[in-house]
Write an enzyme that holds these catalytic residues in place. Structure first.
Site, PDB file in Angstrom:
ATOM      1  N   PRO A 233      15.196  44.341  37.687  1.00  0.00           N
ATOM      2  CA  PRO A 233      16.217  44.352  36.428  1.00  0.00           C
ATOM      3  C   PRO A 233      15.574  45.519  35.407  1.00  0.00           C
ATOM      4  O   PRO A 233      14.889  44.752  34.654  1.00  0.00           O
ATOM      5  CB  PRO A 233      16.464  42.751  36.122  1.00  0.00           C
ATOM      6  CG  PRO A 233      15.064  42.122  36.555  1.00  0.00           C
ATOM      7  CD  PRO A 233      14.717  42.801  37.709  1.00  0.00           C
TER       8      PRO A 233
ATOM      9  N   ASP B 246      10.566  45.923  33.354  1.00  0.00           N
ATOM     10  CA  ASP B 246      11.048  44.812  34.196  1.00  0.00           C
ATOM     11  C   ASP B 246      11.280  43.826  33.440  1.00  0.00           C
ATOM     12  O   ASP B 246      10.421  43.215  32.834  1.00  0.00           O
ATOM     13  CB  ASP B 246       9.979  44.664  35.304  1.00  0.00           C
ATOM     14  CG  ASP B 246      10.515  43.750  36.328  1.00  0.00           C
ATOM     15  OD1 ASP B 246      11.544  42.921  36.086  1.00  0.00           O
ATOM     16  OD2 ASP B 246       9.819  43.605  37.506  1.00  0.00           O
ATOM     17  N   HIS B 247      12.770  43.344  33.591  1.00  0.00           N
ATOM     18  CA  HIS B 247      12.967  42.249  32.497  1.00  0.00           C
ATOM     19  C   HIS B 247      12.237  41.042  33.066  1.00  0.00           C
ATOM     20  O   HIS B 247      12.302  40.096  32.274  1.00  0.00           O
ATOM     21  CB  HIS B 247      14.342  42.207  32.304  1.00  0.00           C
ATOM     22  CG  HIS B 247      14.818  41.753  31.153  1.00  0.00           C
ATOM     23  ND1 HIS B 247      14.227  40.660  30.382  1.00  0.00           N
ATOM     24  CD2 HIS B 247      16.006  41.946  30.131  1.00  0.00           C
ATOM     25  CE1 HIS B 247      14.724  40.542  29.017  1.00  0.00           C
ATOM     26  NE2 HIS B 247      15.634  41.305  28.993  1.00  0.00           N
ATOM     27  N   ARG B 248      11.778  40.787  34.191  1.00  0.00           N
ATOM     28  CA  ARG B 248      11.364  39.614  34.759  1.00  0.00           C
ATOM     29  C   ARG B 248       9.872  39.354  34.093  1.00  0.00           C
ATOM     30  O   ARG B 248       9.669  38.263  33.996  1.00  0.00           O
ATOM     31  CB  ARG B 248      11.222  39.753  36.062  1.00  0.00           C
ATOM     32  CG  ARG B 248      12.761  39.749  36.999  1.00  0.00           C
ATOM     33  CD  ARG B 248      12.417  39.928  38.552  1.00  0.00           C
ATOM     34  NE  ARG B 248      11.611  41.157  38.639  1.00  0.00           N
ATOM     35  CZ  ARG B 248      11.354  42.001  39.954  1.00  0.00           C
ATOM     36  NH1 ARG B 248      11.771  41.006  40.933  1.00  0.00           N
ATOM     37  NH2 ARG B 248      10.677  42.684  40.140  1.00  0.00           N
ATOM     38  N   VAL B 249       9.348  40.620  33.640  1.00  0.00           N
ATOM     39  CA  VAL B 249       7.975  40.560  33.248  1.00  0.00           C
ATOM     40  C   VAL B 249       8.012  40.772  31.845  1.00  0.00           C
ATOM     41  O   VAL B 249       7.245  39.923  31.030  1.00  0.00           O
ATOM     42  CB  VAL B 249       7.017  41.585  34.013  1.00  0.00           C
ATOM     43  CG1 VAL B 249       5.700  41.393  33.470  1.00  0.00           C
ATOM     44  CG2 VAL B 249       7.220  41.517  35.217  1.00  0.00           C
TER      45      VAL B 249
END
Length: 443
Positions: free
Chosen positions: A240, A415-418
């Site tokens: 994402p 990376d929006h997860r990170v």
């Protein structure tokens, strides 16, 4: 029992390779660590080492063969007392085998054991091949035997995942770390998997039909191009992305760079703007340590050192060599290392450990006149900085007066997860501050 030598996975992305050259011939005696062949991967030509000792009984794949699938038998190794008559079924390559076993076997074949507590190579000789309670030999790689001996593990109680049940390094490590197999999470059969849900484009035949009446040249994809296509598709479908953009005034940096290059001329050192960008990003990862991270499936790994990857364009593709501990190195050291890595990348002479890893990448298209662009994150990295050209632009100074400055546009793909938005903004602000105040990078 004759042992099959399998086509190894010499890089994480390798699915097939070219057996460029055999370094042994049938009848040669080899020991663990001896070089067997040169194999072209999707990135480079690498040497493949023997895992076991024995005699090369039969070569199954001729040198120069292209498209050899990972885990395909390429030769047969005979033990003491065995002859070519014992080869039997091993004489015909099998098209299908466990890719997990191939990757694991390749890991054993290409990397010595590491004592991760001290980071030193383990050169302890492997114990002799063990036997079970019936006196039969337990087939295990030398590395697996050595690790089992160090950990006090019974190889007879370990199930091997290698060819013909051979025990490899991963089997021993799994036996030590996982006494009992963890239960798999329940999956709702009614829910499509990500892979199943991912849309697929038109087939090759359908596209060819569209252009049936037009002139075109068909370009065959090499291993690197296939890997780039697969990795970028994976990145855009599964990561994402979000994007943060800033303009950076370069006048102070350009003046400082000119002064340094004048002083370093006698040493043959010439710093580029890219060298300063690498240093600025490495320091920013230390200043915002929560952003120095990678996505690891079900967890986030926060790195301590700043290992920065830099995209290098080569014919037919690109490499992203990694400058490890970049925050600790001087500008001149980073410049020399980057020149060396870029040169060897263009010759496809980089070892896997030189282009794998890192938490952050830089892609600079400024030298091609590109003002700004959005770069695709290279998993598992947490972010990548896209760097445009420095151009003269009108700017309003702190005193409100209109002036002219050299401005470089950058875009941080995250990376929006990170990394969340505010954290990404802090990281980009640190990069901007370092580049607009270059003297502070030497403090």
């Amino acid at each position: 029992m004759p042992t099959e030598i399998l086509m190894p996975a010499l890089s994480p992305t390798m699915e097939e390779g070219t057996l460029a050259k055999w370094l042994v011939k049938e009848g040669d005696t080899v020991s663990s660590g001896d070089l067997l062949a040169e194999i072209e991967t999707d990135k480079a030509t690498m040497e493949f080492e023997a895992v076991d000792e024995g005699t090369v009984g039969k070569i199954l794949v001729a040198e120069g063969s292209e498209g050899v699938k990972v885990n395909t038998p390429i030769a047969v190794l005979l033990e003491d007392g065995e002859s070519a008559d014992d080869i039997g079924a091993a004489s015909a390559p099998k098209e299908e085998a466990s890719s997990t076993a191939a990757a694991t076997e390749a890991s054993d074949a290409t990397a010595p054991a590491k004592d991760h507590s001290v980071g030193e190579t383990d050169t302890t000789p492997a114990p002799a091949a063990p036997k079970d309670s019936d006196g039969k030999r337990i087939f295990a790689s030398p590395l697996a035997r050595r690790i089992a001996a160090q950990k006090g593990l019974d190889l007879g109680a370990i199930k091997g995942s290698g060819p013909r049940g051979r025990i490899v390094k991963a089997d021993v490590e799994k036996a030590e770390a996982t006494p009992a197999t963890a239960a798999e999470p329940n999956v709702d059969a009614g829910q499509p998997t990500a892979a199943a849900a991912a849309p697929s484009g038109p087939s090759t035949d359908a596209i060819v039909k569209i252009y049936a009446g037009r002139d075109y040249e068909e370009v065959k994809l090499d291993g690197m191009r296939k890997t780039i296509a697969a990795r970028l598709t994976e990145a855009k479908q599964t990561v994402p992305h979000f994007y943060l953009r800033r303009d950076i005034k370069l006048d102070a940096l350009l003046e400082f760079r000119s002064t340094l290059n004048g002083q370093l001329a006698d040493r043959g050192v010439k710093l580029s703007v890219n060298d300063f960008i690498i240093k600025a990003c490495a320091l920013a990862l230390q200043q915002v340590p929560d952003a120095n991270a990678v996505w690891a499936g079900d967890k986030v790994l926060k790195l301590t050192p700043s290992d920065v990857a830099v995209a290098v364009a080569i014919e037919g593709g690109l490499f992203t060599p990694v400058l490890q501990d970049a925050h600790q190195k001087s500008l001149s050291a980073l410049s020399a290392e980057m020149k060396d890595l870029a040169s060897r990348a263009r010759d496809r002479k980089l070892a896997p450990q030189e282009y794998q890893g890192g938490s952050f990448a830089i892609s600079n298209l400024g030298m091609f006149g590109i003002d700004n662009f959005d770069a695709v994150i290279n998993p598992p990295h947490g972010a990548i900085l896209a760097v445009g050209a420095g151009v003269k632009k009108p700017v309003v100074g702190q005193d409100g007066e209109l002036g002219v400055a050299t401005v470089m546009s950058v875009t941080l793909s995250v990376d929006h997860r990170v990394i969340d938005g505010a954290l990404g903004a802090q990281l980009l602000q640190a990069i901007v501050d370092n580049l607009e105040n270059p003297l502070t990078m030497l403090a």
